[in-house]
Design an enzyme around this catalytic site. Structure first.
Site, PDB file in Angstrom:
ATOM      1  N   ILE A 180      15.508 -12.203  -5.730  1.00 43.60           N
ATOM      2  CA  ILE A 180      16.034 -12.730  -7.005  1.00 43.60           C
ATOM      3  C   ILE A 180      16.319 -14.224  -6.917  1.00 43.60           C
ATOM      4  O   ILE A 180      16.828 -14.824  -7.863  1.00 43.60           O
ATOM      5  CB  ILE A 180      17.318 -11.983  -7.423  1.00 43.60           C
ATOM      6  CG1 ILE A 180      18.387 -12.069  -6.322  1.00 43.60           C
ATOM      7  CG2 ILE A 180      17.015 -10.538  -7.780  1.00 43.60           C
ATOM      8  CD1 ILE A 180      19.709 -11.427  -6.708  1.00 43.60           C
ATOM      9  N   GLY A 181      16.006 -14.842  -5.780  1.00 45.16           N
ATOM     10  CA  GLY A 181      16.216 -16.279  -5.647  1.00 45.16           C
ATOM     11  C   GLY A 181      15.829 -16.754  -4.270  1.00 45.16           C
ATOM     12  O   GLY A 181      15.924 -16.011  -3.285  1.00 45.16           O
ATOM     13  N   THR A 182      15.369 -17.997  -4.198  1.00 51.59           N
ATOM     14  CA  THR A 182      14.962 -18.575  -2.924  1.00 51.59           C
ATOM     15  C   THR A 182      15.578 -19.952  -2.778  1.00 51.59           C
ATOM     16  O   THR A 182      15.541 -20.755  -3.716  1.00 51.59           O
ATOM     17  CB  THR A 182      13.433 -18.692  -2.823  1.00 51.59           C
ATOM     18  OG1 THR A 182      12.856 -17.385  -2.951  1.00 51.59           O
ATOM     19  CG2 THR A 182      13.028 -19.279  -1.481  1.00 51.59           C
ATOM     20  N   GLY A 183      16.168 -20.206  -1.608  1.00 55.56           N
ATOM     21  CA  GLY A 183      16.789 -21.495  -1.347  1.00 55.56           C
ATOM     22  C   GLY A 183      16.088 -22.229  -0.234  1.00 55.56           C
ATOM     23  O   GLY A 183      14.986 -21.864   0.195  1.00 55.56           O
ATOM     24  N   ASP A 187      29.845 -28.632  -1.153  1.00 49.28           N
ATOM     25  CA  ASP A 187      28.621 -28.458  -1.954  1.00 49.28           C
ATOM     26  C   ASP A 187      28.928 -27.696  -3.243  1.00 49.28           C
ATOM     27  O   ASP A 187      28.252 -26.724  -3.584  1.00 49.28           O
ATOM     28  CB  ASP A 187      27.554 -27.728  -1.143  1.00 49.28           C
ATOM     29  CG  ASP A 187      26.161 -27.851  -1.774  1.00 49.28           C
ATOM     30  OD1 ASP A 187      26.001 -28.669  -2.702  1.00 49.28           O
ATOM     31  OD2 ASP A 187      25.247 -27.130  -1.337  1.00 49.28           O
ATOM     32  N   VAL A 233      17.435 -14.579  -1.496  1.00 49.48           N
ATOM     33  CA  VAL A 233      18.446 -13.609  -1.899  1.00 49.48           C
ATOM     34  C   VAL A 233      17.739 -12.403  -2.511  1.00 49.48           C
ATOM     35  O   VAL A 233      16.835 -12.553  -3.349  1.00 49.48           O
ATOM     36  CB  VAL A 233      19.440 -14.222  -2.909  1.00 49.48           C
ATOM     37  CG1 VAL A 233      20.485 -13.188  -3.318  1.00 49.48           C
ATOM     38  CG2 VAL A 233      20.114 -15.454  -2.316  1.00 49.48           C
ATOM     39  N   LYS A 285      21.481 -12.043   1.428  1.00 52.42           N
ATOM     40  CA  LYS A 285      21.003 -13.399   1.659  1.00 52.42           C
ATOM     41  C   LYS A 285      20.380 -13.433   3.048  1.00 52.42           C
ATOM     42  O   LYS A 285      21.070 -13.330   4.053  1.00 52.42           O
ATOM     43  CB  LYS A 285      22.167 -14.385   1.556  1.00 52.42           C
ATOM     44  CG  LYS A 285      21.774 -15.841   1.731  1.00 52.42           C
ATOM     45  CD  LYS A 285      23.000 -16.721   1.521  1.00 52.42           C
ATOM     46  CE  LYS A 285      22.675 -18.188   1.710  1.00 52.42           C
ATOM     47  NZ  LYS A 285      23.875 -19.040   1.501  1.00 52.42           N
ATOM     48  N   GLY A 340      16.631 -19.747   2.971  1.00 49.70           N
ATOM     49  CA  GLY A 340      16.675 -18.297   2.884  1.00 49.70           C
ATOM     50  C   GLY A 340      16.408 -17.811   1.477  1.00 49.70           C
ATOM     51  O   GLY A 340      16.255 -18.594   0.545  1.00 49.70           O
TER      52      GLY A 340
END
Length: 751
Positions: free
Chosen positions: A454-457, A576, A462, A476, A460
């Site tokens: 559902i998400g990429t950083g 952050d 998620v 994560k 890593g």
């Protein structure tokens, strides 16, 4: 003749009475039953999306009726459902029109204002939930008229005080008042609530000692006084609360020794005394607590050895003794469900290492890293009794389970290799007899298949995963390539370090983790609405966040930062804060996340650092001083607050702050998110101006001129005066200069 006349008159009166009664009955029959209830529902305006046909009111969302058609329940606890728009306050709902109302739940609604005095008219009420409603002021005396009340939750309103009328609620079984900034000693009125089984006063400003009259609450099963300013000793009388299953006195200033009477609480399952100033030995009587599953005595001044009697705690699943002055060796515990691992080699084993902060305590050691096949044999041995622990020492990756959490995994049998990579929750209540195995994580994500991402950083991704029990979690996971990079691995470990030490309602909960060179992931509470950044840029998400919800989001972020800066020792700087790192649950409540770059401040050093954070949110002074302070987070908070009000990153406004006079021609309404209609309520307008003023104060170019986050939170609670001019006339320049400040100016906020 007179007698005849008298009889005629009497007969005429009788007939007239009969006819009048018949007419009255006929007239009443023509009227709908409980007309006053229907009228009150209609006039509230809350169900305006429905037709005016009140005969169908029992089918309206959130309405429950009895067989006669009278309203017995109003439950509008879902803060942002599409059909219902609850207005500000309870003023439009005529409470006196509901004689049979038993259940009223408005939790999560941005009601604002105070609880109306007419609340006492609801004489049949048994359940009242006004939590997270942004209420303020003293509870009305009429609350004491609700003598049938069994459940009362007015928690998380930030500014509520308790009246003497509370003592009249003698049928009350549940009382939750946490998160209300209640000050002074524990209210004496609570002493008379002899039927209480659940009392939660955590996260207030209570001071003084724990009163000896606490023993009068003999039916208490849960007592939570955590995160206050309580002092003195833990009273001996507490040992007489024989029904207690959960006792949380953590994060106070309690001193003295842990009383031996704790051992008399035979039903106790959770005992939290962490983060106090308790001294002396760990009492051997703790070994009498046969039902104990959670024991946290960390961050005190305990000395001596861990008593051998603790090996009798066969149900113990979590033990935290870190940051004391304990010595000697850890007893070989017979609790087969307890896992105490060291954090040395290869497989990062647990939260937390019990030897940490206990220099003379001899921990179990993790054996050298082995290949995957031999590691499996070690994992099997973890499930065996303590004799194998002592023979092979400890190897494994785990988090703890067996904790009852609302809506958690209930009634599932233990899974294969259940003691490996277990799910652990901070709540400390027990409702689950099995553990969640590593295999369950792999199966739920089909070995981290991209379909569940559902998400990429930067380092890593998620994943959303639904466990066999139905519970949804967020995972994560560090990319395999980054897992071998010391910098990325360090950031991952840093996030665990902080999230396992901090507890706050607006900070995302870490449920578990595994740190192994082949698989590194963190297990989080799942946030249904994703990041604040995503919702502000999504048309649907942005429209669902009305002005009051956005104000609450900003408040939630402020409270989380105030906790990190002022309630943690040493202070923690997030470094952050951005809209990407603020997550929203199903009720659009805000949770600060991503502590990979967080840092504890060393008050005796310069705190110089490398430049980290998200571009556009970093405090300007960091570029040339490279010194991290709490004021760096304050600046970032100001950016996020302004972004939440405007709907986009306020880059242009930020660039003009060096010359504030350039903002004189820009009105506040010109920069507010135009996807939402301008507020028609004076209260909402006042709050928007108030929040915008605080945001600009936090964006001051001079760090020393910014308010602290504690001052920001206090300013949220301060009583405000009416706006001096209409909202449409207020300029950004006036906000920067605080000319439109709606309350008394805090000195630290003045540029």
């Amino acid at each position: 003749m007179a007698s005849s006349l008298a009889k005629s008159i009497i007969l005429g009166v009788m007939w007239a009475t009969i006819l009048l009664s018949f007419a009255t009955i006929t007239s009443a029959a023509d009227q709908p039953p409980f007309e006053s209830e229907a009228k009150a529902l209609l006039e509230s305006g809350w169900w305006s999306s429905y037709s005016n046909d009140t005969s169908q009111r029992c089918l309206w969302h959130g309405i429950s009726c009895n067989t006669a058609g009278s309203v017995t329940g109003i439950n509008l606890s879902h803060a942002f459902d599409v059909e219902i728009r609850v207005g500000l306050g309870l003023g439009k709902l005529n409470l006196s029109s509901f004689p049979n109302l038993v259940h009223l739940d408005l939790s999560g609604r941005g009601l604002g204002g105070s609880i109306p005095p007419r609340i006492g008219d609801l004489s049949a009420l048994k359940y009242l939930d006004l939590s997270s409603c942004w209420l303020q002021g003293e509870l009305p005396l009429s609350l004491g008229h609700l003598t049938q009340l069994e459940f009362l939750d007015i928690s998380n309103n930030h500014d509520i005080s308790i009246p003497s009328a509370l003592s009249q609620l003698t049928n009350l079984r549940t009382l939750s008042l946490w998160g209300n900034e209640i000050s002074g000693s524990i209210p004496l009125e609570i002493r008379f609530l002899s039927n209480l089984t659940y009392l939660d006063l955590h996260s207030n400003s209570l001071n003084g000692s724990i009163p000896s009259w606490i023993v009068d609450l003999s039916k208490l099963e849960t007592l939570n006084l955590a995160s206050n300013q309580l002092e003195g000793h833990v009273p001996q009388e507490i040992g007489n609360l024989k029904a207690l299953t959960s006792l949380d006195l953590s994060q106070n200033s309690l001193n003295g020794s842990i009383p031996s009477c704790i051992g008399d609480l035979s039903k106790l399952e959770t005992l939290k005394l962490a983060s106090n100033q308790l001294e002396g030995h760990v009492p051997k009587e703790i070994g009498n607590l046969e039902a104990l599953a959670w024991l946290d005595l960390s961050e005190n001044r305990l000395t001596g050895s861990i008593p051998p009697q603790t090996n009798q705690l066969s149900q113990l699943s979590y033990l935290n003794l870190t940051f004391n002055q304990l010595s000697g060796s850890v007893p070989i515990l017979t609790a087969t469900k307890l896992q105490i691992f060291d954090v040395q080699n290869g497989c990062k084993t647990t939260f937390p290492d019990q030897s940490e902060g206990n220099d003379d305590l001899s921990p179990y050691m993790c054996p050298p890293e082995t290949n995957r096949a031999s590691a499996s044999s070690y994992f099997i041995k973890i499930c065996l009794p303590a004799a194998i622990f002592s023979a092979s020492f400890i190897l494994g990756c785990f988090l703890l389970s067996r904790f009852k959490v609302k809506n958690n995994c209930v009634g599932k049998p233990p899974t294969k290799n259940g003691d490996l990579f277990s799910i652990w929750n901070y709540d400390g209540n027990i409702a689950y007899d099995g553990n969640i195995a590593y295999e369950d994580i792999i199966e739920a994500t089909e070995d981290f298949d991209f379909r569940y991402c559902i998400g990429t950083g930067a380092y890593g991704s998620v994943y959303r995963a639904q466990l066999p029990c139905g519970k949804v979690i967020a995972l994560k996971k560090l990319h395999r390539s980054e897992a071998e990079n010391p910098d990325f691995a360090s950031s991952f470990k840093n996030e665990i370090k902080f999230l396992t030490k901090i507890r706050h309602r607006n900070i995302v909960k870490l449920h578990g983790f595994c740190l192994h060179r082949l698989s590194m992931f963190l297990i989080y509470e799942y946030m249904e609405n994703g990041s604040l950044f995503y919702n502000l840029r999504d048309e649907v998400g942005a429209m669902e966040m009305d002005w009051m919800s956005r104000i609450e989001i900003i408040k939630g972020i402020a409270h989380a930062l105030s906790y990190l800066h002022h309630d943690c020792s040493p202070p923690i700087v997030h470094r952050d804060i951005s809209s990407n790192n603020v997550l929203l649950n199903s009720s659009f409540q805000a949770f600060v996340a991503d502590f990979g770059t967080a840092r504890m401040l060393d008050l005796d050093s310069s705190n110089r650092t490398v430049l980290v954070g998200t571009r556009g949110y970093i405090a300007p002074e960091l570029a040339y001083t490279m010194v991290v302070t709490e004021q760096c987070d304050v600046y970032s908070f100001g950016v996020v607050a302004l972004e939440t009000l405007t709907g986009n990153h306020p880059g242009e406004v930020l660039s003009r702050l060096s010359s504030p006079s350039s903002l004189a021609d820009t009105k506040l309404i010109d920069v507010l998110d135009n996807r939402l209609p301008l507020p028609t309520s004076q209260l909402v307008a006042e709050n928007l101006v108030h929040v915008a003023t605080l945001a600009f104060a936090c964006l001051n170019q001079q760090p020393r001129s910014r308010p602290t986050m504690k001052e920001v939170c206090k300013e949220f609670l301060r009583r405000r005066e009416s706006l001096k001019v209409p909202l449409r006339m207020i300029s950004l320049f006036q906000l920067v200069r605080q000319e439109m400040h709606v309350g008394e100016k805090p000195e630290a906020c003045v540029p």
